[in-house]
Design a protein around this motif. Sequence first.
Motif, PDB file in Angstrom:
ATOM      1  N   ASP A  75       0.844  -1.190   0.000  1.00 35.71           N
ATOM      2  CA  ASP A  75       0.000   0.000   0.000  1.00 35.71           C
ATOM      3  C   ASP A  75       0.886   1.249   0.000  1.00 35.71           C
ATOM      4  OD1 ASP A  75       0.503  -0.752   2.910  1.00 35.71           O
ATOM      5  OD2 ASP A  75      -0.341   1.258   3.116  1.00 35.71           O
ATOM      6  N   ASP A 126     -11.502  -0.428   1.679  1.00 30.17           N
ATOM      7  CA  ASP A 126     -11.363   1.017   1.878  1.00 30.17           C
ATOM      8  C   ASP A 126     -10.985   1.650   0.539  1.00 30.17           C
ATOM      9  OD1 ASP A 126     -10.819   3.616   2.564  1.00 30.17           O
ATOM     10  OD2 ASP A 126      -9.475   3.137   4.225  1.00 30.17           O
ATOM     11  N   ARG A 185     -10.214   4.465  -0.196  1.00 34.91           N
ATOM     12  CA  ARG A 185      -9.160   5.482  -0.130  1.00 34.91           C
ATOM     13  C   ARG A 185      -7.775   4.865  -0.071  1.00 34.91           C
ATOM     14  NH1 ARG A 185     -11.322   8.180   5.223  1.00 34.91           N
ATOM     15  NH2 ARG A 185     -11.323   5.933   5.647  1.00 34.91           N
ATOM     16  N   ARG A 186      -7.710   3.565   0.033  1.00 34.33           N
ATOM     17  CA  ARG A 186      -6.425   2.881   0.174  1.00 34.33           C
ATOM     18  C   ARG A 186      -6.057   2.192  -1.139  1.00 34.33           C
ATOM     19  NH1 ARG A 186      -4.986  -1.967   4.484  1.00 34.33           N
ATOM     20  NH2 ARG A 186      -2.700  -1.722   4.428  1.00 34.33           N
ATOM     21  N   PHE A 187      -4.811   2.439  -1.586  1.00 34.20           N
ATOM     22  CA  PHE A 187      -4.368   1.886  -2.862  1.00 34.20           C
ATOM     23  C   PHE A 187      -3.148   0.988  -2.668  1.00 34.20           C
ATOM     24  CE2 PHE A 187      -6.320   6.008  -3.747  1.00 34.20           C
ATOM     25  CZ  PHE A 187      -7.274   5.657  -4.686  1.00 34.20           C
ATOM     26  N   PHE A 188      -3.136  -0.095  -3.417  1.00 32.77           N
ATOM     27  CA  PHE A 188      -2.009  -1.017  -3.424  1.00 32.77           C
ATOM     28  C   PHE A 188      -1.343  -0.986  -4.798  1.00 32.77           C
ATOM     29  CE2 PHE A 188      -4.669  -2.519  -0.037  1.00 32.77           C
ATOM     30  CZ  PHE A 188      -3.798  -3.024   0.915  1.00 32.77           C
ATOM     31  N   ARG A 211      -1.955  -0.576 -10.235  1.00 27.54           N
ATOM     32  CA  ARG A 211      -2.583  -0.121  -9.000  1.00 27.54           C
ATOM     33  C   ARG A 211      -3.883  -0.868  -8.762  1.00 27.54           C
ATOM     34  NH1 ARG A 211      -4.997   5.901  -7.803  1.00 27.54           N
ATOM     35  NH2 ARG A 211      -6.655   5.081  -9.135  1.00 27.54           N
ATOM     36  N   VAL A 238      -7.319  -0.821  -5.979  1.00 32.32           N
ATOM     37  CA  VAL A 238      -8.028  -0.164  -4.887  1.00 32.32           C
ATOM     38  C   VAL A 238      -8.446  -1.214  -3.867  1.00 32.32           C
ATOM     39  CG1 VAL A 238      -9.993   1.283  -4.250  1.00 32.32           C
ATOM     40  CG2 VAL A 238      -8.884   1.590  -6.474  1.00 32.32           C
ATOM     41  N   SER A 239      -8.236  -0.917  -2.589  1.00 33.26           N
ATOM     42  CA  SER A 239      -8.602  -1.849  -1.534  1.00 33.26           C
ATOM     43  C   SER A 239     -10.096  -2.136  -1.568  1.00 33.26           C
ATOM     44  CB  SER A 239      -8.217  -1.273  -0.167  1.00 33.26           C
ATOM     45  OG  SER A 239      -8.760  -2.051   0.877  1.00 33.26           O
ATOM     46  N   SER A 247       1.082   4.004   1.810  1.00 27.46           N
ATOM     47  CA  SER A 247       1.676   4.516   3.044  1.00 27.46           C
ATOM     48  C   SER A 247       2.932   3.737   3.412  1.00 27.46           C
ATOM     49  CB  SER A 247       0.661   4.462   4.189  1.00 27.46           C
ATOM     50  OG  SER A 247       0.237   3.134   4.430  1.00 27.46           O
ATOM     51  N   ASN A 248       2.896   2.414   3.287  1.00 31.21           N
ATOM     52  CA  ASN A 248       4.082   1.609   3.592  1.00 31.21           C
ATOM     53  C   ASN A 248       5.177   1.826   2.556  1.00 31.21           C
ATOM     54  OD1 ASN A 248       3.532   0.164   6.029  1.00 31.21           O
ATOM     55  ND2 ASN A 248       2.024  -1.045   4.916  1.00 31.21           N
TER      56      ASN A 248
END
Length: 199
Positions: free
Chosen positions: A72, A108, A110-113, A102, A104-105, A74-75
């Motif tokens: 993701d 969530d 708003r969270r992308f991997f 990419r 999308v979770s 943030s990490n």
Amino acid sequence: MKRISEGGDWVDPVFHDGRNGEAAAATRRLPVLLHRAREALAMHFRKVFLVHDLTDPQWRVLRILSESDEIDVSNLARRSYLMGPSLSRILRDLTARGLIVRRVSSGDARRFFHALTPQGRRLLGEVSPEFNPIYRDIERRLGIERIKRLNASLAELLEVVQLTPEQSGEEAAGQAGEGRPGKARTKRRRARAGRSAER
């Protein structure tokens, strides 16, 4: 105003804090030498990056993504030491080149991997061996034992500078009580030094 030379870098006397001059100069020279060493190494690697139309930060992101199935944002930002706007631009460019994808979770929106594509993995497999002559030249010049000691010292420095003043004080108090650094911390340093040597 008189200026004082510290390893070729001129510093206003106002920045000196009254400590022992030799100790102060040694400490202040450390970040200068680290920066110069990084840039000197980067010059060699950039020659490889240019051939493949890559930048240092782009390669950093690709290499981190190669270590997991997906990560993701943030990490990825934490591990790559890249600021949000820079990382977003890099992810956009690598996606446009078909090197990453990419997702999308599902839990969530708003969270992308992000993950490497087969094309991205092929590029890493093509580029990575081109670094080998650079590593071999460093080993020839320094010797593997000196490199191991340097990795260990840098791992210890990284651990120290990442501590907050409060954590640093607590650790010093703990060491005073134990009389020596904890075994677990020593093992962590050795492990980080080993991982650094592999890269």
